[in-house]
Scaffold this active site. Structure first.
Site, PDB file in Angstrom:
ATOM      1  N   GLU A 108      11.504  47.688  96.268  1.00  0.00           N
ATOM      2  CA  GLU A 108      10.839  46.487  96.790  1.00  0.00           C
ATOM      3  C   GLU A 108       9.651  46.860  97.685  1.00  0.00           C
ATOM      4  OE1 GLU A 108      11.938  43.279  96.284  1.00  0.00           O
ATOM      5  OE2 GLU A 108      14.040  43.428  95.702  1.00  0.00           O
ATOM      6  N   HIS A 131      15.478  41.953 104.300  1.00  0.00           N
ATOM      7  CA  HIS A 131      16.044  41.197 103.168  1.00  0.00           C
ATOM      8  C   HIS A 131      17.526  41.520 103.054  1.00  0.00           C
ATOM      9  CE1 HIS A 131      17.102  39.755  99.302  1.00  0.00           C
ATOM     10  NE2 HIS A 131      17.201  40.962  98.784  1.00  0.00           N
ATOM     11  N   HIS A 133      21.798  39.751 101.758  1.00  0.00           N
ATOM     12  CA  HIS A 133      22.536  38.889 100.825  1.00  0.00           C
ATOM     13  C   HIS A 133      23.705  38.178 101.506  1.00  0.00           C
ATOM     14  CE1 HIS A 133      21.244  41.678  97.177  1.00  0.00           C
ATOM     15  NE2 HIS A 133      20.224  41.020  97.702  1.00  0.00           N
ATOM     16  N   GLU A 162      21.775  25.815 118.861  1.00  0.00           N
ATOM     17  CA  GLU A 162      21.094  27.123 118.828  1.00  0.00           C
ATOM     18  C   GLU A 162      20.235  27.293 117.590  1.00  0.00           C
ATOM     19  OE1 GLU A 162      24.130  26.701 119.822  1.00  0.00           O
ATOM     20  OE2 GLU A 162      24.122  27.607 121.825  1.00  0.00           O
ATOM     21  N   HIS A 203      19.828  34.443  95.125  1.00  0.00           N
ATOM     22  CA  HIS A 203      19.625  35.867  95.373  1.00  0.00           C
ATOM     23  C   HIS A 203      19.859  36.255  96.834  1.00  0.00           C
ATOM     24  CE1 HIS A 203      16.726  39.564  95.156  1.00  0.00           C
ATOM     25  NE2 HIS A 203      17.780  39.795  95.900  1.00  0.00           N
TER      26      HIS A 203
HETATM   27  O1  2HA Z   1      17.556  46.381  97.196  1.00  0.00           O
HETATM   28  O2  2HA Z   1      18.554  43.470  97.335  1.00  0.00           O
HETATM   29  O3  2HA Z   1      16.636  42.411  95.929  1.00  0.00           O
HETATM   30  C1  2HA Z   1      18.399  45.612  96.447  1.00  0.00           C
HETATM   31  C2  2HA Z   1      18.024  44.191  96.532  1.00  0.00           C
HETATM   32  C3  2HA Z   1      16.995  43.704  95.629  1.00  0.00           C
HETATM   33 ZN    ZN Z   2      18.267  41.345  97.120  1.00  0.00          ZN
END
Ligand code: 2HA
Ligand code: ZN
Length: 256
Positions: A108, A131, A133, A162, A203
Site C-alpha cells: 500500500e 489503516h 480492520h 466523547e 474492508h
Molecule cells: O496490508 O490491510 O488493505 C493488508 C491490508 C490491505
Molecule cells: Zn486492509
C-alpha cells in the site's frame, strides 16, 4: 527514536483489539522532523525504487512504513524486523530503504505516499496514515443505509459524548474498491478533504492525524460507539442516541 516505540505500541493495540488478522492493516509515519542529520545521512540499504507518480511535496522526506506481508503483532515486538525507514529522493521519483534492515514496505506504499503528498500539499500537519480492520466498524459498512457520511457520523456521534469531541470532522465513506489500488487511494483522498477518518466499504478504516496515538484513539472511540449501538440492538431495542441539541451543546462547550 521514541516515535518508533509509539508505532510499536499502537501495532500492539491493533492486534490485541482484534483489528489486525494475519497481515491486515498498515502504518506510515513521516519522521522527517524527528530525525537527526546523522540519521538522515544513513547509507541506502536498497537500490532506488521508482514511484509511479512524482511525490514532489515529499522530496527528501523520511517515513517509517510497515513491511509488506508483515503482521502487526510482530511489528509490536520488533518494528525494525517488520518495517523500515525510507528516504524519498530529491526529485520525488523514487525511494531508498535506509534503516535498519532492508524490509520492503507495504504494497500500500504508493497509496500511503499519495495521501501524505495530498496532506502536505494542503498544508496539514498530518504525519500519520493508519489503516486497520476493526470488526464492528467493518460490519457497519455492510449495511447500505450506514454508507452515507451524514448518517453514520450522526449515529456514532450520538452514542457517547466523547465521539463528537474526538472525531469532530466525522466520517468519510469510500464505496468498495480493490485493496491496494490507486483507485482506492484517490477515492480516499477526496474524503480527506473534509474528514480525518474514512470507512472503506467491506474492508476497513483509514485515519490520518498528527499523532499515531490520536489516530488510534479516534478509531477506538468510533469502535466503542459501534459496540454500544450493537449491544442495544442485540438487547432488542433501538438506542435513543443523544439529541441534536445535546450534540450541538458539545460544540460550544468544547470549542469544536
Ligand atoms: O496490508 O490491510 O488493505 C493488508 C491490508 C490491505
Ligand atoms: Zn486492509
Amino acid at each position: 527514536m521514541a516515535e518508533i516505540g509509539r508505532i510499536a505500541e499502537v501495532a500492539g493495540y491493533l492486534w490485541t483489539k482484534g483489528w489486525a488478522e494475519r497481515n491486515g492493516g498498515n502504518i506510515s509515519v513521516n519522521l522527517t522532523a524527528l530525525m537527526s542529520g546523522d540519521e538522515k545521512a544513513l547509507p541506502a540499504l536498497s537500490p532506488a525504487i521508482p514511484l509511479q507518480e512524482a511525490m514532489t511535496a515529499l522530496a527528501g522526506n523520511f517515513f517509517y512504513v510497515t513491511g509488506t506481508g508483515k503482521r502487526m503483532r510482530y511489528v509490536a515486538q520488533d518494528p525494525f524486523a517488520n518495517g523500515s525507514i525510507i528516504r524519498i529522493a530529491g526529485d520525488g521519483l523514487s525511494y531508498e530503504i535506509i534503516a535498519e534492515q532492508p524490509v520492503s514496505p507495504t504494497s500500500e506504499l504508493p497509496s500511503h505516499l499519495m495521501m501524505h503528498h495530498y496532506l502536505r500539499m494542503s498544508g496539514r500537519d498530518n504525519r500519520v496514515v493508519l489503516h486497520t480492520h476493526p470488526t464492528d466498524l467493518i460490519g457497519m459498512t455492510h449495511c447500505k443505509p450506514f454508507m452515507q457520511s451524514e448518517t453514520i457520523t450522526r449515529l456514532l456521534w450520538s452514542m457517547i459524548p466523547e465521539c463528537r469531541i474526538i472525531v469532530p470532522k466525522g466520517i468519510g465513506i469510500v464505496p468498495y474498491e480493490i485493496p491496494g489500488t490507486i483507485e482506492l487511494a484517490r477515492a480516499t483522498i477526496k474524503q480527506l478533504d473534509r474528514h480525518d477518518v474514512v470507512f472503506w466499504e467491506k474492508h476497513g478504516i483509514l485515519a490520518v492525524g498528527s499523532d499515531i496515538i490520536e489516530c488510534f484513539d479516534a478509531i477506538d472511540t468510533l469502535s466503542k460507539s459501534a459496540q454500544i449501538y450493537f449491544s442495544a440492538r442485540m438487547a432488542g431495542y433501538e438506542p435513543e442516541g443523544m439529541t441534536d441539541k445535546q450534540l450541538d451543546d458539545l460544540v460550544e462547550a468544547f470549542g469544536l
